[in-house]
Every structure is written in C-alpha cells, then in structure tokens.
Design an enzyme around this catalytic site. Structure first.
Site, mmCIF file in Angstrom:
data_model
loop_
_atom_site.group_PDB
_atom_site.id
_atom_site.type_symbol
_atom_site.label_atom_id
_atom_site.label_comp_id
_atom_site.label_asym_id
_atom_site.label_seq_id
_atom_site.Cartn_x
_atom_site.Cartn_y
_atom_site.Cartn_z
ATOM 1 N NE ARG A 203 10.894 -20.903 12.090
ATOM 2 C CZ ARG A 203 11.476 -22.237 13.250
ATOM 3 N NH1 ARG A 203 13.079 -21.817 12.893
ATOM 4 N NH2 ARG A 203 11.275 -23.069 12.492
ATOM 5 N NE ARG B 148 20.005 -21.877 13.591
ATOM 6 C CZ ARG B 148 19.116 -22.516 12.035
ATOM 7 N NH1 ARG B 148 18.414 -23.591 12.418
ATOM 8 N NH2 ARG B 148 19.626 -22.867 11.369
ATOM 9 C CD GLU C 10 -6.733 -1.278 6.876
ATOM 10 O OE1 GLU C 10 -8.082 -2.261 7.398
ATOM 11 O OE2 GLU C 10 -7.038 -0.306 6.536
ATOM 12 C CG HIS D 122 -2.811 -6.356 2.824
ATOM 13 N ND1 HIS D 122 -2.686 -6.427 3.895
ATOM 14 C CD2 HIS D 122 -4.341 -7.191 2.775
ATOM 15 C CE1 HIS D 122 -3.893 -6.704 5.068
ATOM 16 N NE2 HIS D 122 -4.978 -6.825 3.362
#
Length: 396
Positions: free
Chosen positions: A251, A220, A163, A189
C-alpha cells in the site's frame, strides 16, 4: 561537501510538495485513505484509463500486474511463457519468475533500444500467454504493433511503463495499450513521490484483483458489487475482513498521494523541460559516427540520454572522463538481462539462437546520463565538450 556537477537524479519537489507532505504529517491519518483515492482518480483521468491502483513503488505495481495475470490464468499449467525485452529493469522480470512463468527474451531494436517486434512475432508458441512491452527511458515501445500481435494470437499485452510517464503514440498514453500498465513515481522519475507507483487498467477483473492483492488479499477495499466477494454470514461483520487470496502489503501512504497530486498538477511543465533538454542533446550528438544515440519512437518524454560508443574501450575512457568531471552515469536501464548473475536463477530462454547481440552491444558499450525537469544546457554542452575531446576517432 558539494554534490556532483550532473547527478543522475535531483529532487523536483518545491514548496507546494513540502506543504502537502506536512499537512499529512500534521493530520490524523497517514496511511492509505482519502488522498490515495483522490490521486488514483486523478491519475486514471490523466492517462485515460478507467482504473488506477496506487502502490508503494513501480516495482510493486509490476508485482500486482503479474499476480493478477496469474490468477486470471489459474486454471492453466505452470511454466507457461511470457515474452520480454532483453533490456529492462530487474523488476520487469522478477515477478514473472516468482509466479512461475518462463521468460522468452527478445533482442532490442538498436535504434530505439525497445523490443524488436520481429523477434516477438517469431517467439510466439502455444505456450505463450503474454507479452510485456517496456518503454525504455521515456521512449515508447512499438505498442501498436505489439497490440496487433497480441490480438491476433489471443495474448495479454502488459506494459511496464515505469520509465515513460507522459510518452505517447498518437493521442494514447503509453501504459494504456495493454490489459494493464504500470508506472513508477521514484525520486528520479517524471512524477516523483520519492517512492511510489501505480497500476492502470480498463479491465474490472484485473482492477479488483490488484486492489485485493495490494492489501493482504482481503475483501475490505473491494467495490460492493465485486465478483471476488463471497457470500458471507450475517454475523461476519459485513465480510470486510475476509481473506480471499494470498496477497501482499504494498500500500502507498497518504503522504505519497498528497505529493503526487501536486506533482501531477506540475507534470506538463516537467515534461516540457525534459523535451527541451532532449532537443539540445539531439542537436549536439546526433549524426556522429563516434557514438549512437537512442532514436525515440512516438512522442517521447526522455528520462535520460543514452550513448553507445563504438568499442568497450571507448566506453571505458568516456566513463573515466565523466567520473572525473562529476557527471554521474550508469548502464542503460538495467543493461542486458542475461548478463546479470540473477539470470542463473530464472527459467528462461532466448527467442532466437543468436541471443541478444544488440542488447549485449548496449550493455558493453553504452551508458546513460540523467534528464531532469530543469534546464540542463550547461551540463549537456559540457558533456559534449568532454566526449568530443576524449573520443577522437571512429574507432573510439
């Protein structure tokens, strides 16, 4: 159909963000790639951290932070304790429960609404492994004091700074005091990629664990010299697809990173607008015995404006008047942790026998309205006129 007079959140996107998003849509690669790496490097530089790991949300960043901590303490018994504030968002707490930690809930300072350092000090036991500092609504938690306590007792300091992007104590950004810190780039935000977040850290081990955990627990994306990489056979295709630890898929996308790069460039202007709105709010609402407002610690970038009325009945009257005027509002952050049904599914205890009366006070009598990266003079003055008329006495 028109929207509310003062919504909790509005879009801060403009032509540059939309152009950046369309460039990704029209391109050949949309999932995590070069733009994500560029954003991570730029964001780490901005806040003054060595590493940043972008995620699909601030909540996921919290998940990676706690999971990384769990692996760092893998040799220890389960159900050790982590100290948390009574007021925070749900995903401050959930990853800790999900990874086997017992929560020790400390009350908040009624002026700042951030964790009470005296309670933290009293709550530390041999079972304690970490303290979570949560900077509420753009106002820094007492991070310097927490940093000293954690150093003295050999504890990890973790920061949920979802926040409070841009908030500082001295010349240090919130989110960089702990072993790791998290940020949210949600729609409302300070920096918005619609959904998105990041973890930052100076610790190579936490960084590598977060990178590995973010995408399936595989090898990876790890640096070539990572200590997590095992020795692999010559016919193992370079070890790129070895699964090392139980991971997640949190991701980000190239689209969120592209928008984030534009927003990062505009962030200083956004922060100036939020601070100007907050100054007007303070000028109108401070020093009035009919309500309490949050008193920021350090250099705040207010995410919203809090009001704690003198009685629950006064809060109810204020809420009805604001609803009628089209001013959206809600509990301060997530309200008091213990007051939600989910608390019954956690392993937790209060730090002291008195519980968390200040958090309960804010839960029962408080509300907040949103701050935006635009001029809110009309909205703030209207809010004052409504409450000045509705809340006419000290008793509410």
């Amino acid at each position: 159909m028109t929207g509310p007079f003062w919504p909790l959140a509005v879009s801060s996107w403009g032509p540059r963000e939309r152009a950046a998003a369309h460039a990704v849509i029209d391109g050949d690669h949309q999932t995590m790639g070069a733009r994500v790496r560029e954003f991570e490097a730029a964001f780490a530089r901005h806040v003054g951290a060595k590493h940043a790991v972008m995620t699909n949300s601030g909540s996921s960043a919290n998940l990676l932070m706690v999971a990384a901590m769990r692996y760092l303490f893998d040799y220890r018994p389960r159900y050790l304790e982590v100290i948390v504030p009574a007021i925070a968002w749900a995903t401050t707490y959930a990853p800790l429960q999900q990874h086997g930690y017992r929560l020790v809930v400390c009350d908040v300072d009624p002026r700042t609404l951030n964790i009470d350092v005296a309670e933290v000090r009293a709550a530390i036991t041999p079972a304690t492994v970490a303290v979570v500092g949560v900077s509420i609504l753009g106002s820094p938690a007492p991070l310097l004091e927490l940093e000293v306590l954690c150093t003295e007792h050999g504890l990890l300091l973790l920061e949920d700074n979802c926040e409070s992007l841009g908030a500082k104590i001295g010349d240090r950004y919130c989110g960089t005091f702990g072993a790791a810190g998290t940020f949210s780039f949600f729609f409302s935000h300070h920096l918005s990629t619609a959904e998105g977040g990041a973890l930052v850290t100076d610790d190579a081990a936490i960084y590598e664990l977060a990178v590995c955990l973010r995408a399936h627990g595989w090898s990876r994306d790890l640096p070539p010299n990572s200590s997590l990489r095992p020795i692999y056979e010559a016919d193992d295709l370079g070890g790129a697809y070895q699964f090392l630890i139980p991971g997640y898929n949190v991701r980000p996308t190239e689209l969120t990173a592209a928008v984030g790069l534009v927003q990062l460039d505009r962030l200083a202007d956004f922060e100036d607008a939020r601070r100007a709105n907050h100054q007007l709010f303070v000028n109108l609402f401070s020093g009035d015995e009919r309500w309490e407002i949050q008193h920021p610690n350090g250099r705040a970038v207010p995410f919203g404006f809090t009001l704690v009325l003198r009685t629950p009945e006064a809060r109810g009257r204020a809420s009805r008047a604001l609803t009628e005027a089209g001013i959206e509002h809600r509990l301060i952050t997530g309200g008091s942790f213990a007051r939600h049904p989910a608390a019954g599914r956690y392993s937790w205890r209060y730090a002291t026998e008195r519980g968390a009366p200040h958090a309960d006070h804010a839960h029962d009598r408080g509300l907040f309205v949103g701050n935006h990266a635009a001029d809110l003079t009309e909205q703030i003055e209207t809010l004052y006129k409504i409450l000045n008329k509705e809340i006419t006495s000290f008793e509410g």
